[in-house]
Design an enzyme around this catalytic site. Structure first.
Site, PDB file in Angstrom:
ATOM      1  N   GLU A 124      59.830  52.353  32.462  1.00 38.72           N
ATOM      2  CA  GLU A 124      58.795  53.219  33.043  1.00 38.72           C
ATOM      3  C   GLU A 124      59.240  53.694  34.413  1.00 38.72           C
ATOM      4  O   GLU A 124      60.189  53.157  34.988  1.00 38.72           O
ATOM      5  CB  GLU A 124      57.470  52.444  33.157  1.00 38.72           C
ATOM      6  CG  GLU A 124      56.815  52.244  31.811  1.00 38.72           C
ATOM      7  CD  GLU A 124      55.460  51.552  31.902  1.00 38.72           C
ATOM      8  OE1 GLU A 124      55.205  50.892  32.925  1.00 38.72           O
ATOM      9  OE2 GLU A 124      54.683  51.682  30.953  1.00 38.72           O
ATOM     10  N   ARG A 292      54.159  60.551  40.174  1.00 41.03           N
ATOM     11  CA  ARG A 292      52.713  60.525  39.999  1.00 41.03           C
ATOM     12  C   ARG A 292      51.918  60.937  41.256  1.00 41.03           C
ATOM     13  O   ARG A 292      51.023  61.774  41.192  1.00 41.03           O
ATOM     14  CB  ARG A 292      52.357  59.072  39.649  1.00 41.03           C
ATOM     15  CG  ARG A 292      51.106  58.885  38.913  1.00 41.03           C
ATOM     16  CD  ARG A 292      50.918  57.402  38.687  1.00 41.03           C
ATOM     17  NE  ARG A 292      51.168  57.047  37.309  1.00 41.03           N
ATOM     18  CZ  ARG A 292      50.817  55.873  36.778  1.00 41.03           C
ATOM     19  NH1 ARG A 292      50.246  54.956  37.520  1.00 41.03           N
ATOM     20  NH2 ARG A 292      51.058  55.622  35.518  1.00 41.03           N
ATOM     21  N   HIS A 353      42.831  54.864  39.702  1.00 43.45           N
ATOM     22  CA  HIS A 353      43.429  54.104  38.605  1.00 43.45           C
ATOM     23  C   HIS A 353      43.651  52.636  38.960  1.00 43.45           C
ATOM     24  O   HIS A 353      43.486  51.761  38.126  1.00 43.45           O
ATOM     25  CB  HIS A 353      44.766  54.769  38.271  1.00 43.45           C
ATOM     26  CG  HIS A 353      45.424  54.246  37.036  1.00 43.45           C
ATOM     27  ND1 HIS A 353      44.788  54.169  35.818  1.00 43.45           N
ATOM     28  CD2 HIS A 353      46.689  53.805  36.823  1.00 43.45           C
ATOM     29  CE1 HIS A 353      45.621  53.677  34.919  1.00 43.45           C
ATOM     30  NE2 HIS A 353      46.774  53.434  35.501  1.00 43.45           N
TER      31      HIS A 353
HETATM   32  C1  LIG Z   1      43.769  52.804  31.470  1.00 40.13           C
HETATM   33  C2  LIG Z   1      44.575  51.742  32.178  1.00 40.13           C
HETATM   34  C3  LIG Z   1      45.891  51.494  31.816  1.00 40.13           C
HETATM   35  C4  LIG Z   1      46.633  50.487  32.459  1.00 40.13           C
HETATM   36  N1  LIG Z   1      47.907  50.218  32.039  1.00 40.13           N
HETATM   37  C5  LIG Z   1      48.575  49.161  32.583  1.00 40.13           C
HETATM   38  C6  LIG Z   1      49.836  48.755  32.074  1.00 40.13           C
HETATM   39  O1  LIG Z   1      50.355  49.327  31.123  1.00 40.13           O
HETATM   40  N2  LIG Z   1      50.456  47.698  32.662  1.00 40.13           N
HETATM   41  C7  LIG Z   1      49.915  47.008  33.720  1.00 40.13           C
HETATM   42  O2  LIG Z   1      50.526  46.049  34.210  1.00 40.13           O
HETATM   43  N3  LIG Z   1      48.713  47.374  34.195  1.00 40.13           N
HETATM   44  C8  LIG Z   1      48.036  48.413  33.659  1.00 40.13           C
HETATM   45  N4  LIG Z   1      46.804  48.756  34.149  1.00 40.13           N
HETATM   46  C9  LIG Z   1      46.216  47.906  35.215  1.00 40.13           C
HETATM   47  C10 LIG Z   1      45.782  46.572  34.619  1.00 40.13           C
HETATM   48  O3  LIG Z   1      45.214  46.797  33.353  1.00 40.13           O
HETATM   49  C11 LIG Z   1      44.769  45.856  35.500  1.00 40.13           C
HETATM   50  O4  LIG Z   1      45.240  45.793  36.814  1.00 40.13           O
HETATM   51  C12 LIG Z   1      44.523  44.432  34.998  1.00 40.13           C
HETATM   52  O5  LIG Z   1      44.169  44.466  33.648  1.00 40.13           O
HETATM   53  C13 LIG Z   1      43.435  43.759  35.802  1.00 40.13           C
HETATM   54  O6  LIG Z   1      43.107  42.545  35.171  1.00 40.13           O
HETATM   55  P1  LIG Z   1      42.033  41.602  35.822  1.00 40.13           P
HETATM   56  O7  LIG Z   1      41.944  40.390  34.968  1.00 40.13           O
HETATM   57  O8  LIG Z   1      42.296  41.444  37.261  1.00 40.13           O
HETATM   58  O9  LIG Z   1      40.668  42.447  35.724  1.00 40.13           O
HETATM   59  P2  LIG Z   1      39.948  43.132  34.485  1.00 40.13           P
HETATM   60  O10 LIG Z   1      40.744  43.115  33.257  1.00 40.13           O
HETATM   61  O11 LIG Z   1      39.454  44.451  34.969  1.00 40.13           O
HETATM   62  O12 LIG Z   1      38.695  42.170  34.236  1.00 40.13           O
HETATM   63  C14 LIG Z   1      37.681  42.051  35.203  1.00 40.13           C
HETATM   64  C15 LIG Z   1      36.644  41.081  34.666  1.00 40.13           C
HETATM   65  O13 LIG Z   1      35.734  40.754  35.708  1.00 40.13           O
HETATM   66  C16 LIG Z   1      34.418  40.805  35.224  1.00 40.13           C
HETATM   67  N5  LIG Z   1      33.532  41.062  36.362  1.00 40.13           N
HETATM   68  C17 LIG Z   1      33.624  42.002  37.310  1.00 40.13           C
HETATM   69  N6  LIG Z   1      32.626  41.869  38.207  1.00 40.13           N
HETATM   70  C18 LIG Z   1      31.886  40.805  37.796  1.00 40.13           C
HETATM   71  C19 LIG Z   1      30.722  40.161  38.277  1.00 40.13           C
HETATM   72  N7  LIG Z   1      30.084  40.575  39.383  1.00 40.13           N
HETATM   73  N8  LIG Z   1      30.226  39.117  37.586  1.00 40.13           N
HETATM   74  C20 LIG Z   1      30.829  38.683  36.444  1.00 40.13           C
HETATM   75  N9  LIG Z   1      31.944  39.246  35.946  1.00 40.13           N
HETATM   76  C21 LIG Z   1      32.464  40.288  36.620  1.00 40.13           C
HETATM   77  C22 LIG Z   1      34.430  41.892  34.182  1.00 40.13           C
HETATM   78  O14 LIG Z   1      33.323  41.746  33.327  1.00 40.13           O
HETATM   79  C23 LIG Z   1      35.774  41.617  33.525  1.00 40.13           C
HETATM   80  O15 LIG Z   1      35.623  40.583  32.583  1.00 40.13           O
HETATM   81  C24 LIG Z   1      46.050  49.747  33.514  1.00 40.13           C
HETATM   82  C25 LIG Z   1      44.724  49.990  33.880  1.00 40.13           C
HETATM   83  C26 LIG Z   1      43.989  50.968  33.218  1.00 40.13           C
HETATM   84  C27 LIG Z   1      42.558  51.188  33.622  1.00 40.13           C
END
Ligand SMILES: Cc1cc2nc3c(=O)[nH]c(=O)nc-3n(C[C@H](O)[C@H](O)[C@H](O)COP(=O)(O)OP(=O)(O)OC[C@H]3O[C@@H](n4cnc5c(N)ncnc54)[C@H](O)[C@@H]3O)c2cc1C
Length: 537
Positions: A124, A292, A353
């Site tokens: 990428e 980007r 994003h």
């Molecule tokens: C369309 C898209 C494509 C992407 N592609 C990539 C990729 O190819 N590779 C890569 O490395 N990254 C990618 N990213 C970024 C990556 O997906 C995210 O940074 C990562 O998934 C974040 O994971 P996380 O567990 O921190 O949060 P999330 O997966 O966002 O989970 C957050 C959790 O917190 C919970 N939550 C939030 N607030 C509260 C609250 N007040 N009380 C209770 N629960 C709460 C939600 O319900 C959820 O369960 C992409 C993001 C997007 C949007």
């Protein structure tokens, strides 16, 4: 007053994406875990991640090269120790995922045993080697579904779905000595009441805050709750001015959060103004193939200059057969809302994003408050600096969840009893009389953040935004103090807090670097530092 259910657990994990699930599964081998998500379990950015996860698997690739690529993307603001730690631990993190059952794509083998085939690695933007493990173009879904299945079936994990964490409970808030986290108040959305969770350790894994902007590729949960809760509890936050914008998100009333992959431009799609003329050649010699952030800035400039709602991505000069074969999902999605991309240019806007900044942590995900951890997109570890290298974010979730689990594990024996905490008091509040205040403020906040604190900033725009933000904050706080909570109110209260942190951080940075671009300071400082904000309390 309605009945209040109390919970207690060794560890409370707030968030059920890659970060929260990984932490919960690591700790549940020996300890009791409560895992909460404010929406359906799968609804987070993790589920929507497409590309994959970066990790050195190829023999010709090296950890040093992964480190260098990350440092270059981070534009002088990454913490090299953190970058090296992440790259070094990536392979083990991936092996853990593979053991959990995530099926990453493998190279095709003509004959013989497919299971011994090497993993198929993609490359990428910003990576100098092929190092992205992926599961077709839906890697996040594969990770999310696999891990949540395990969590749901684990005897030591109690899953509370549709529970919003409202605020952390700490010794300091209760006027007890020291500053340690004791648990959290959570809003049971189905029963519409607040419950309290007492826990020896708490981890914020709540994802990013891109929903503070009018256009975002993120799901609705991305309202910065963890950052706002940590800030209110007394944690420092860092680098909140660095918000990554994806250049092309579908712009249509019936389509929310739909990304149009950069591969479209890679395959020759042009960006056009509403009058049909191309504009990218005016901005960069690489035209539509510029990086980007350059493309996002050019689109933003044209939209602001022309006062137009969107620009257009046009691939109609390619054959219909080519388009449908290479972009079947996009073709189907657009067709479902009446846009035949083989015949019509697609309306697009850039969209928020990824949140590079967040709650400050050390190498174990530990925040400024004892017993409180922040992992995943909610955290600022120092990995991303001023810009995130593609596919490093899921990796950060995995590596830091494991580090946090080891740190918690090493301390749990010292905590033999559950903390005592008071129940939530709603004796002073009533039912909301004017929901329109919330709806209006939601709209206003996201619009001024988009217009004034988006891709291109100026001092004047930031000042305007701050004035509006502080006014909204006052109004929302008043509302929060007087009325019973709801999901929209809770999210708005957090978003307006995060908005202030973004604006103040952007005001502190007197240069343009990585994802932060201020027309009043186009130059770069010689000795850049992270922007660290510290709460007054
Ligand atoms: C369309 C898209 C494509 C992407 N592609 C990539 C990729 O190819 N590779 C890569 O490395 N990254 C990618 N990213 C970024 C990556 O997906 C995210 O940074 C990562 O998934 C974040 O994971 P996380 O567990 O921190 O949060 P999330 O997966 O966002 O989970 C957050 C959790 O917190 C919970 N939550 C939030 N607030 C509260 C609250 N007040 N009380 C209770 N629960 C709460 C939600 O319900 C959820 O369960 C992409 C993001 C997007 C949007």
């Amino acid at each position: 007053m309605k009945q209040v259910v109390e919970h207690q657990s060794d560890i409370l994990v707030i968030g059920s994406g890659a970060a929260g699930l990984t932490l919960a599964l690591h700790l549940a081998a020996k300890h009791q875990v409560i895992l909460i998500s404010k929406g359906p379990l799968a609804e987070g950015s993790t589920f929507y991640a497409q590309g994959g996860i970066a990790s050195v698997f190829d023999e010709s690739d090296t950890i040093e090269s992964h480190v260098d690529d990350t440092l270059i993307a981070g534009a002088g603001l990454c913490d090299k120790q953190v970058v090296t730690y992440t790259a070094e631990n990536a392979k083990d993190a991936m092996k853990w995922l593979i053991n959990c059952g995530v099926a990453f794509d493998k190279e095709e083998v003509n004959d013989g045993d497919e299971s011994s085939a090497p993993y198929h690695l993609t490359r990428e933007g910003g990576h100098s080697h092929r190092r992205i493990l992926h599961s077709a173009d839906a890697t996040g879904k594969a990770v999310q579904v696999t891990l949540q299945d395990q969590a749901l079936n684990h005897p030591n994990i109690k899953v509370l779905e549709r529970y919003n964490a409202i605020d952390l409970i700490t010794t300091r808030k209760l006027n007890r000595p020291g500053n340690r986290v004791l648990g959290a108040y959570v809003w049971n959305r189905d029963k519409e009441h607040v419950e309290s969770v007492s826990a020896k350790f708490v981890a914020l894994a709540t994802g990013g805050s891109s929903k503070v902007y009018q256009y975002t590729s993120n799901p609705d949960i991305a309202s910065g709750d963890g950052i706002a809760m940590a800030w209110r509890a007394g944690c420092r936050v860092a680098n909140m001015e660095f918000n990554q914008f994806h250049p092309t998100c579908l712009y249509h009333a019936d389509a929310k959060n739909f990304l149009l992959t950069e591969a479209l431009r890679g395959e020759g799609a042009f960006l056009r103004r509403p009058d049909g003329s191309r504009f990218m050649p005016d901005f960069d010699e690489r035209a539509e193939l510029a990086p980007r952030d350059v493309v996002a800035r050019a689109i933003d400039y044209e939209m602001k200059r022309l006062g137009s709602d969107c620009v257009y991505l046009d691939i109609t000069h390619k054959s219909a057969e080519f388009i449908i074969k290479h972009f079947p999902t996009i073709y189907e999605r657009c067709l479902s809302i009446g846009i035949d991309i083989t015949k019509t240019p697609i309306p697009v806007v850039p969209a928020a994003h990824y949140t590079c900044g967040g709650v400050m942590t050390d190498l174990h995900g530990q925040t400024d408050i004892n017993g409180l951890y922040a992992i995943g997109e909610v955290a600022y570890t120092g990995l991303h600096g001023a810009n995130r290298l593609a596919s490093n974010s899921l990796l950060e979730c995995l590596v830091f969840a494991r580090a946090a689990s080891q740190d918690i594990e090493s301390q749990l024996h010292k905590h033999t009893t559950y903390p005592t905490i008071p129940s939530w008091d709603e004796s002073q509040v009533g039912n909301s009389d004017e929901e329109v205040v919330i709806a209006h403020n939601w709209h206003e906040l996201r619009l001024f953040m988009w217009d004034y604190v988006g891709i291109v900033r100026t001092d004047k725009r930031l000042e305007r935004a701050l004035r509006r933000c502080l006014m909204l904050q006052q109004e929302i706080q008043e509302y929060y103090s007087n009325f019973r909570v709801s999901n929209n109110l809770l999210e708005l209260r957090n978003l307006v807090q995060v908005a202030e942190l973004i604006i103040r951080s952007a005001m502190e940075r007197k240069e343009s670097r990585g994802l932060h671009y201020n027309l009043d300071y186009p130059q770069q400082l010689e000795n850049p530092q992270p922007t660290v904000l510290k709460p007054d309390n």
